[in-house]
Design a protein around this motif. Sequence first.
Motif, PDB file in Angstrom:
ATOM      1  N   VAL A 105     -38.871  51.109 -43.714  1.00 33.36           N
ATOM      2  CA  VAL A 105     -37.824  50.960 -44.307  1.00 33.36           C
ATOM      3  C   VAL A 105     -37.598  52.113 -45.174  1.00 33.36           C
ATOM      4  O   VAL A 105     -38.304  52.327 -46.145  1.00 33.36           O
ATOM      5  N   GLU A 106     -36.482  52.843 -44.978  1.00 30.47           N
ATOM      6  CA  GLU A 106     -36.075  54.039 -45.856  1.00 30.47           C
ATOM      7  C   GLU A 106     -34.892  53.951 -46.548  1.00 30.47           C
ATOM      8  O   GLU A 106     -33.748  54.073 -45.879  1.00 30.47           O
ATOM      9  N   PRO A 107     -34.849  54.070 -48.154  1.00 22.86           N
ATOM     10  CA  PRO A 107     -33.562  54.059 -48.429  1.00 22.86           C
ATOM     11  C   PRO A 107     -32.889  55.244 -48.212  1.00 22.86           C
ATOM     12  O   PRO A 107     -33.506  56.286 -48.277  1.00 22.86           O
ATOM     13  N   VAL A 108     -31.411  55.318 -47.968  1.00 18.04           N
ATOM     14  CA  VAL A 108     -30.589  56.334 -47.578  1.00 18.04           C
ATOM     15  C   VAL A 108     -29.778  56.843 -48.780  1.00 18.04           C
ATOM     16  O   VAL A 108     -29.544  57.759 -49.064  1.00 18.04           O
ATOM     17  N   SER A 109     -29.097  55.898 -49.346  1.00 20.28           N
ATOM     18  CA  SER A 109     -28.030  55.841 -50.432  1.00 20.28           C
ATOM     19  C   SER A 109     -28.004  54.657 -51.255  1.00 20.28           C
ATOM     20  O   SER A 109     -28.452  53.530 -50.713  1.00 20.28           O
ATOM     21  N   GLY A 110     -27.246  54.709 -52.345  1.00 17.31           N
ATOM     22  CA  GLY A 110     -27.027  53.616 -53.116  1.00 17.31           C
ATOM     23  C   GLY A 110     -28.282  53.119 -54.147  1.00 17.31           C
ATOM     24  O   GLY A 110     -29.081  53.935 -54.501  1.00 17.31           O
ATOM     25  N   GLY A 111     -28.064  51.701 -54.560  1.00 15.06           N
ATOM     26  CA  GLY A 111     -28.868  51.336 -55.449  1.00 15.06           C
ATOM     27  C   GLY A 111     -30.405  51.062 -54.926  1.00 15.06           C
ATOM     28  O   GLY A 111     -30.615  51.071 -53.661  1.00 15.06           O
ATOM     29  N   PRO A 112     -31.447  50.243 -56.130  1.00 16.61           N
ATOM     30  CA  PRO A 112     -32.581  49.946 -55.324  1.00 16.61           C
ATOM     31  C   PRO A 112     -32.620  48.714 -54.527  1.00 16.61           C
ATOM     32  O   PRO A 112     -31.726  47.969 -54.419  1.00 16.61           O
ATOM     33  N   VAL A 113     -33.519  48.913 -53.475  1.00 14.50           N
ATOM     34  CA  VAL A 113     -33.777  47.828 -52.480  1.00 14.50           C
ATOM     35  C   VAL A 113     -35.102  47.281 -52.580  1.00 14.50           C
ATOM     36  O   VAL A 113     -36.087  47.958 -52.745  1.00 14.50           O
ATOM     37  N   TYR A 114     -35.055  46.039 -52.189  1.00 15.25           N
ATOM     38  CA  TYR A 114     -36.330  45.157 -52.243  1.00 15.25           C
ATOM     39  C   TYR A 114     -36.600  44.613 -50.755  1.00 15.25           C
ATOM     40  O   TYR A 114     -35.481  44.130 -50.062  1.00 15.25           O
ATOM     41  N   ALA A 115     -37.834  44.570 -50.157  1.00 17.35           N
ATOM     42  CA  ALA A 115     -37.860  43.819 -48.951  1.00 17.35           C
ATOM     43  C   ALA A 115     -39.182  43.106 -48.767  1.00 17.35           C
ATOM     44  O   ALA A 115     -40.112  43.319 -49.496  1.00 17.35           O
ATOM     45  N   SER A 116     -39.277  42.237 -47.640  1.00 14.83           N
ATOM     46  CA  SER A 116     -40.397  41.646 -47.194  1.00 14.83           C
ATOM     47  C   SER A 116     -40.243  41.380 -45.819  1.00 14.83           C
ATOM     48  O   SER A 116     -39.176  41.404 -45.063  1.00 14.83           O
ATOM     49  N   ARG A 117     -41.489  40.970 -45.076  1.00 14.31           N
ATOM     50  CA  ARG A 117     -41.382  40.576 -43.783  1.00 14.31           C
ATOM     51  C   ARG A 117     -42.259  39.210 -43.479  1.00 14.31           C
ATOM     52  O   ARG A 117     -42.975  38.979 -44.001  1.00 14.31           O
ATOM     53  N   THR A 118     -41.410  38.457 -42.593  1.00 14.77           N
ATOM     54  CA  THR A 118     -41.815  37.116 -42.338  1.00 14.77           C
ATOM     55  C   THR A 118     -42.313  37.200 -40.878  1.00 14.77           C
ATOM     56  O   THR A 118     -41.671  37.557 -39.993  1.00 14.77           O
ATOM     57  N   LEU A 119     -43.479  36.714 -40.725  1.00  9.66           N
ATOM     58  CA  LEU A 119     -44.059  36.430 -39.267  1.00  9.66           C
ATOM     59  C   LEU A 119     -44.151  34.915 -39.052  1.00  9.66           C
ATOM     60  O   LEU A 119     -44.629  34.125 -40.135  1.00  9.66           O
ATOM     61  N   ALA A 120     -43.534  34.442 -37.954  1.00 12.15           N
ATOM     62  CA  ALA A 120     -43.703  32.875 -37.690  1.00 12.15           C
ATOM     63  C   ALA A 120     -43.887  32.614 -36.271  1.00 12.15           C
ATOM     64  O   ALA A 120     -43.722  33.286 -35.496  1.00 12.15           O
ATOM     65  N   ALA A 121     -44.651  31.585 -36.198  1.00  9.20           N
ATOM     66  CA  ALA A 121     -45.028  30.884 -34.640  1.00  9.20           C
ATOM     67  C   ALA A 121     -45.180  29.486 -34.876  1.00  9.20           C
ATOM     68  O   ALA A 121     -45.551  29.089 -35.746  1.00  9.20           O
ATOM     69  N   ASP A 122     -44.991  29.098 -33.585  1.00  4.83           N
ATOM     70  CA  ASP A 122     -45.156  27.375 -33.468  1.00  4.83           C
ATOM     71  C   ASP A 122     -46.560  27.436 -32.970  1.00  4.83           C
ATOM     72  O   ASP A 122     -46.961  27.988 -32.183  1.00  4.83           O
ATOM     73  N   ASN A 123     -47.169  26.301 -34.032  1.00  2.00           N
ATOM     74  CA  ASN A 123     -48.464  25.944 -33.796  1.00  2.00           C
ATOM     75  C   ASN A 123     -48.417  24.160 -33.445  1.00  2.00           C
ATOM     76  O   ASN A 123     -48.708  23.505 -34.424  1.00  2.00           O
ATOM     77  N   ASN A 124     -48.255  23.896 -31.800  1.00  2.06           N
ATOM     78  CA  ASN A 124     -47.972  22.579 -31.801  1.00  2.06           C
ATOM     79  C   ASN A 124     -47.283  21.739 -32.815  1.00  2.06           C
ATOM     80  O   ASN A 124     -47.644  20.916 -33.350  1.00  2.06           O
ATOM     81  N   GLY A 125     -46.088  22.324 -32.859  1.00  2.00           N
ATOM     82  CA  GLY A 125     -45.192  21.724 -33.825  1.00  2.00           C
ATOM     83  C   GLY A 125     -44.902  22.022 -35.156  1.00  2.00           C
ATOM     84  O   GLY A 125     -44.210  21.695 -35.935  1.00  2.00           O
ATOM     85  N   ILE A 126     -46.311  22.646 -35.585  1.00  2.00           N
ATOM     86  CA  ILE A 126     -46.281  23.109 -37.067  1.00  2.00           C
ATOM     87  C   ILE A 126     -45.758  24.482 -37.140  1.00  2.00           C
ATOM     88  O   ILE A 126     -46.251  25.418 -36.494  1.00  2.00           O
ATOM     89  N   PRO A 127     -44.865  24.722 -38.204  1.00  2.48           N
ATOM     90  CA  PRO A 127     -44.124  26.100 -38.232  1.00  2.48           C
ATOM     91  C   PRO A 127     -45.129  27.039 -39.174  1.00  2.48           C
ATOM     92  O   PRO A 127     -44.649  27.393 -40.241  1.00  2.48           O
ATOM     93  N   ASP A 128     -46.035  27.648 -38.293  1.00  2.00           N
ATOM     94  CA  ASP A 128     -46.776  28.623 -39.109  1.00  2.00           C
ATOM     95  C   ASP A 128     -46.151  29.821 -39.408  1.00  2.00           C
ATOM     96  O   ASP A 128     -45.338  30.418 -38.765  1.00  2.00           O
ATOM     97  N   PHE A 129     -46.359  30.297 -40.482  1.00  2.00           N
ATOM     98  CA  PHE A 129     -45.679  31.483 -41.228  1.00  2.00           C
ATOM     99  C   PHE A 129     -46.284  32.096 -42.322  1.00  2.00           C
ATOM    100  O   PHE A 129     -47.229  31.612 -42.798  1.00  2.00           O
ATOM    101  N   THR A 130     -46.178  33.571 -42.434  1.00  2.00           N
ATOM    102  CA  THR A 130     -46.786  34.053 -43.616  1.00  2.00           C
ATOM    103  C   THR A 130     -45.434  35.204 -44.019  1.00  2.00           C
ATOM    104  O   THR A 130     -44.876  35.784 -43.106  1.00  2.00           O
ATOM    105  N   ILE A 131     -45.467  35.690 -45.280  1.00  2.00           N
ATOM    106  CA  ILE A 131     -44.727  36.705 -45.689  1.00  2.00           C
ATOM    107  C   ILE A 131     -45.458  37.633 -46.212  1.00  2.00           C
ATOM    108  O   ILE A 131     -46.423  37.337 -47.299  1.00  2.00           O
ATOM    109  N   GLN A 132     -45.038  39.019 -46.107  1.00  2.00           N
ATOM    110  CA  GLN A 132     -45.825  40.224 -46.635  1.00  2.00           C
ATOM    111  C   GLN A 132     -44.492  40.910 -47.341  1.00  2.00           C
ATOM    112  O   GLN A 132     -43.666  41.288 -46.721  1.00  2.00           O
ATOM    113  N   PRO A 133     -44.936  41.162 -48.735  1.00  2.00           N
ATOM    114  CA  PRO A 133     -43.854  42.121 -49.539  1.00  2.00           C
ATOM    115  C   PRO A 133     -43.977  43.411 -49.192  1.00  2.00           C
ATOM    116  O   PRO A 133     -45.065  43.931 -48.641  1.00  2.00           O
ATOM    117  N   MET A 134     -42.767  44.112 -49.234  1.00  2.00           N
ATOM    118  CA  MET A 134     -42.923  45.624 -48.920  1.00  2.00           C
ATOM    119  C   MET A 134     -42.473  46.489 -50.097  1.00  2.00           C
ATOM    120  O   MET A 134     -41.474  46.836 -49.991  1.00  2.00           O
TER     121      MET A 134
END
Length: 501
Positions: free
Chosen positions: A451-480
């Motif tokens: 992610v590269e800012p092009v113009s404007g004010g500050p930007v904050y970001a994160s990425r979420t990975l999600a997968a179904d584990n036999n009905g359990i909503p596995d997920f993890t979040i990584q700040p960027m």
Amino acid sequence: MNRTTVSFIGVVAALAAVTGAATVLAPASDAGKTAPTAAVRKPVERSSLLCPAPAGVDAASTTYTSFTPAGSGQASGGSAVLQPGQTVDGSGSSNSGSGKASSNAKPVAPLTDPGKPAAATVDKSPSPLIGTADGRFAPGWSVQETTTIDAGPGRGMLGTSCTAPGADFWFPGASTSSDRQDYVHLTNPDDTAAVADIELYDSNGPVKTANGEGITIPGGSSVPVLLSTLTSAQTADLTVHVAVRAGRVGAAIQAMDTRNGSDWLPASATPATSAVLPGIPADATSVHLVAYATGTNDADLKVQLLTPTGAITPAGHETLHLKSGMTTATDLPGLTQGQAGSLRLTPTDSGSAASFVVALRITRGKSGSQEMAFLPGTAAIGQRATVADNRSKGGTLSLTAPTADATVKVTSSAATGGGSPASKTVSLKAGTTTALTPPDPGGKGTFAVTVEPVSGGPVYASRTLAADNNGIPDFTIQPMPDDGGTVAVPNAGQDLQVLQH
């Protein structure tokens, strides 16, 4: 002639010699003074990353994905290598026969070209990894560690971006409660031993600990420290401070919950008077906030949720008061209301702002089928942010512009199994959060996103990975935060005034 007189004459002679030499070398114009120009940003030439090995896990699958954005540095030369280190306990004895990180060990997921991710999967208990990139591979080098545990008390998806070594780390959101096993992982990338202290703070202030001071981390090794061995108190919400006395380490916390799964708790951004926590999933069923005022003053904060349509104030949680030196925790029930969002904390009175750190424990799913992840306060993207191990399904990128409109460029690299880079431009409105699926580069396997800012004010970001584990909503979040691909290099000029008293 006494000693003082001789010393004085020697100093005068030395200064005269230096002045004469400087006069010869100085330019003739402007009385020997050259005005320095503004600092310029240049690609870094070397990067270090540390990947902790999950502790207390008998059987798991861990994937490491390494990536350097294309066109960031010099045209040729360099390498990006992850070498296995060893795990030792607090007494310094080895718990794995892997040995110290060494150029003789088989590297994990070595890169062949910038712009093309490399991945490797380990189906047994992995070793900590100590990574170094230089030359064309150094600018923006990122490594993702993703572990999947299908069953048992630690079942779930654990994800973390491997971190650079440092000397000071804050972790609000840890616990020593009976249903949690939290390990602080300290990894030393250097040949000489490092020494660190682990400090704990609860709602009453500092917690008296046993064996939390002067922890030695041998060179090329990682030491996992179970928090419950440092104190007999069972505390649901703790702030952990890792302060390095000697050397440098990478630090991360692995949290395992008997009911809510497990994940890595990354370090919070540097203590500041405001914070942004970007990327709370739309379907979050529980959001638990833990914060700690690091300075000598209390912090009074205004709470805002930045939604896709604008900023709102959560009902009943308009403000938050943090007592200095104490951990504050609160639940934010029904926070997202089915919309992805980001939390923004700012001083209620700018004249009495105080520094703090903060993190969220986020839960998805219903009782018996829940999974948790952590989202700490995150630094803004400066030049570029990078995250590896994105997938065609289950990956969500969250972007927020808290104070002003902004435009960013989102680029997905070619996947590990082929494809071509794909980019899109995203416009962000002030005070909003945009959740999107990164552009698909085609091919098979995982890919990286920048992610590269092009113009404007500050930007904050994160990425979420999600997968179904036999009905359990596995997920993890990584700040960027910014990937550190460039550094400001000042240009110095000659100034003979430094020789004048």
